[in-house]
Design a protein around this motif. Structure first.
Motif, PDB file in Angstrom:
ATOM      1  N   LEU A 102     -38.958   6.479  24.550  1.00  0.00           N
ATOM      2  CA  LEU A 102     -39.370   6.922  23.215  1.00  0.00           C
ATOM      3  C   LEU A 102     -38.266   7.725  22.524  1.00  0.00           C
ATOM      4  CD1 LEU A 102     -41.715   6.786  21.254  1.00  0.00           C
ATOM      5  CD2 LEU A 102     -42.708   8.777  22.391  1.00  0.00           C
ATOM      6  N   ASP A 103     -37.531   8.524  23.268  1.00  0.00           N
ATOM      7  CA  ASP A 103     -36.426   9.282  22.684  1.00  0.00           C
ATOM      8  C   ASP A 103     -35.337   8.349  22.174  1.00  0.00           C
ATOM      9  OD1 ASP A 103     -37.321  12.067  23.216  1.00  0.00           O
ATOM     10  OD2 ASP A 103     -37.239  11.358  25.287  1.00  0.00           O
ATOM     11  N   PHE A 104     -35.035   7.314  22.943  1.00  0.00           N
ATOM     12  CA  PHE A 104     -34.031   6.347  22.489  1.00  0.00           C
ATOM     13  C   PHE A 104     -34.521   5.580  21.268  1.00  0.00           C
ATOM     14  CE2 PHE A 104     -31.987   7.128  26.549  1.00  0.00           C
ATOM     15  CZ  PHE A 104     -30.648   7.076  26.185  1.00  0.00           C
ATOM     16  N   LYS A 105     -35.786   5.231  21.252  1.00  0.00           N
ATOM     17  CA  LYS A 105     -36.350   4.513  20.102  1.00  0.00           C
ATOM     18  C   LYS A 105     -36.229   5.366  18.840  1.00  0.00           C
ATOM     19  CE  LYS A 105     -40.365   1.740  18.917  1.00  0.00           C
ATOM     20  NZ  LYS A 105     -41.630   1.210  19.384  1.00  0.00           N
ATOM     21  N   LEU A 106     -36.551   6.646  18.942  1.00  0.00           N
ATOM     22  CA  LEU A 106     -36.451   7.530  17.786  1.00  0.00           C
ATOM     23  C   LEU A 106     -34.991   7.746  17.390  1.00  0.00           C
ATOM     24  CD1 LEU A 106     -37.694   9.256  15.610  1.00  0.00           C
ATOM     25  CD2 LEU A 106     -37.925  11.113  17.274  1.00  0.00           C
ATOM     26  N   ALA A 107     -34.099   7.913  18.353  1.00  0.00           N
ATOM     27  CA  ALA A 107     -32.673   8.101  18.046  1.00  0.00           C
ATOM     28  C   ALA A 107     -32.126   6.888  17.300  1.00  0.00           C
ATOM     29  CB  ALA A 107     -31.890   8.353  19.334  1.00  0.00           C
ATOM     30  N   GLU A 108     -32.496   5.697  17.730  1.00  0.00           N
ATOM     31  CA  GLU A 108     -32.047   4.478  17.052  1.00  0.00           C
ATOM     32  C   GLU A 108     -32.585   4.425  15.627  1.00  0.00           C
ATOM     33  OE1 GLU A 108     -33.410   1.523  19.810  1.00  0.00           O
ATOM     34  OE2 GLU A 108     -31.807   1.987  21.248  1.00  0.00           O
ATOM     35  N   ALA A 109     -33.828   4.803  15.438  1.00  0.00           N
ATOM     36  CA  ALA A 109     -34.418   4.827  14.099  1.00  0.00           C
ATOM     37  C   ALA A 109     -33.712   5.858  13.215  1.00  0.00           C
ATOM     38  CB  ALA A 109     -35.916   5.129  14.183  1.00  0.00           C
ATOM     39  N   GLU A 123     -43.680  10.573  12.652  1.00  0.00           N
ATOM     40  CA  GLU A 123     -45.140  10.473  12.607  1.00  0.00           C
ATOM     41  C   GLU A 123     -45.599   9.096  13.075  1.00  0.00           C
ATOM     42  OE1 GLU A 123     -47.917  12.641  11.765  1.00  0.00           O
ATOM     43  OE2 GLU A 123     -46.273  13.891  12.485  1.00  0.00           O
ATOM     44  N   ALA A 124     -44.878   8.057  12.647  1.00  0.00           N
ATOM     45  CA  ALA A 124     -45.251   6.694  13.044  1.00  0.00           C
ATOM     46  C   ALA A 124     -45.162   6.519  14.555  1.00  0.00           C
ATOM     47  CB  ALA A 124     -44.362   5.682  12.333  1.00  0.00           C
ATOM     48  N   LEU A 125     -44.159   7.147  15.177  1.00  0.00           N
ATOM     49  CA  LEU A 125     -43.981   7.047  16.627  1.00  0.00           C
ATOM     50  C   LEU A 125     -44.773   8.117  17.382  1.00  0.00           C
ATOM     51  CD1 LEU A 125     -40.124   6.426  16.819  1.00  0.00           C
ATOM     52  CD2 LEU A 125     -41.947   4.757  17.228  1.00  0.00           C
ATOM     53  N   ASN A 126     -45.339   9.073  16.663  1.00  0.00           N
ATOM     54  CA  ASN A 126     -46.003  10.234  17.256  1.00  0.00           C
ATOM     55  C   ASN A 126     -45.061  10.919  18.255  1.00  0.00           C
ATOM     56  OD1 ASN A 126     -48.054  12.111  17.609  1.00  0.00           O
ATOM     57  ND2 ASN A 126     -48.950  10.982  19.314  1.00  0.00           N
ATOM     58  N   HIS A 127     -43.834  11.111  17.811  1.00  0.00           N
ATOM     59  CA  HIS A 127     -42.803  11.745  18.636  1.00  0.00           C
ATOM     60  C   HIS A 127     -41.946  12.592  17.709  1.00  0.00           C
ATOM     61  CE1 HIS A 127     -40.532  12.337  22.231  1.00  0.00           C
ATOM     62  NE2 HIS A 127     -39.420  11.806  21.738  1.00  0.00           N
ATOM     63  N   HIS A 128     -41.793  13.848  18.016  1.00  0.00           N
ATOM     64  CA  HIS A 128     -41.195  14.779  17.073  1.00  0.00           C
ATOM     65  C   HIS A 128     -39.978  15.485  17.658  1.00  0.00           C
ATOM     66  CE1 HIS A 128     -45.408  14.093  16.088  1.00  0.00           C
ATOM     67  NE2 HIS A 128     -44.946  14.021  14.847  1.00  0.00           N
ATOM     68  N   PRO A 129     -38.912  15.585  16.873  1.00  0.00           N
ATOM     69  CA  PRO A 129     -37.675  16.189  17.370  1.00  0.00           C
ATOM     70  C   PRO A 129     -37.730  17.708  17.325  1.00  0.00           C
ATOM     71  CG  PRO A 129     -37.377  15.571  15.095  1.00  0.00           C
ATOM     72  CD  PRO A 129     -38.758  15.109  15.495  1.00  0.00           C
TER      73      PRO A 129
END
Length: 96
Positions: free
Chosen positions: A80-87, A50-56
């Motif tokens: 953005l996908d890499f940022k979410l994967a790292e998180a 939600e914080a990244l507004n990017h959903h798996p």
């Protein structure tokens, strides 16, 4: 958001523990001790999404979680996908 080239993705994924790149997406799976631990991780991940507004795209069966990351607007993997994967790896505390 700009779609990354396959070459850029292959280079970046080397530093991303337990993730693979295929079918224009980043993929991983996790196995937890039980359903409760899996759901807890999913809830923590959901806040980051939600914080990244990017959903798996993800599926859960009992104690397993499968995750697929791609940026639909870009038709492939983006920063953005890499940022979410790292998180996600930090949340789940993936070990080398």
């Amino acid at each position: 958001m700009k779609k990354l080239s396959n070459q850029e993705i292959e280079k970046r994924i080397e530093n991303l523990i337990d993730w693979d790149f295929y079918e224009d997406a980043l993929h991983t799976d996790f196995e937890f001790d039980n359903f409760k631990d899996c759901m807890s991780a999913m809830n923590r991940i959901a806040f980051e999404c939600e914080a990244l507004n990017h959903h798996p795209e993800w599926t859960n069966v009992y104690n397993t979680l499968e995750i697929r990351l791609t940026t639909h607007d870009a038709d492939g993997v983006t920063e953005l996908d890499f940022k979410l994967a790292e998180a996600i790896n930090k949340i789940v505390e993936v070990e080398e």
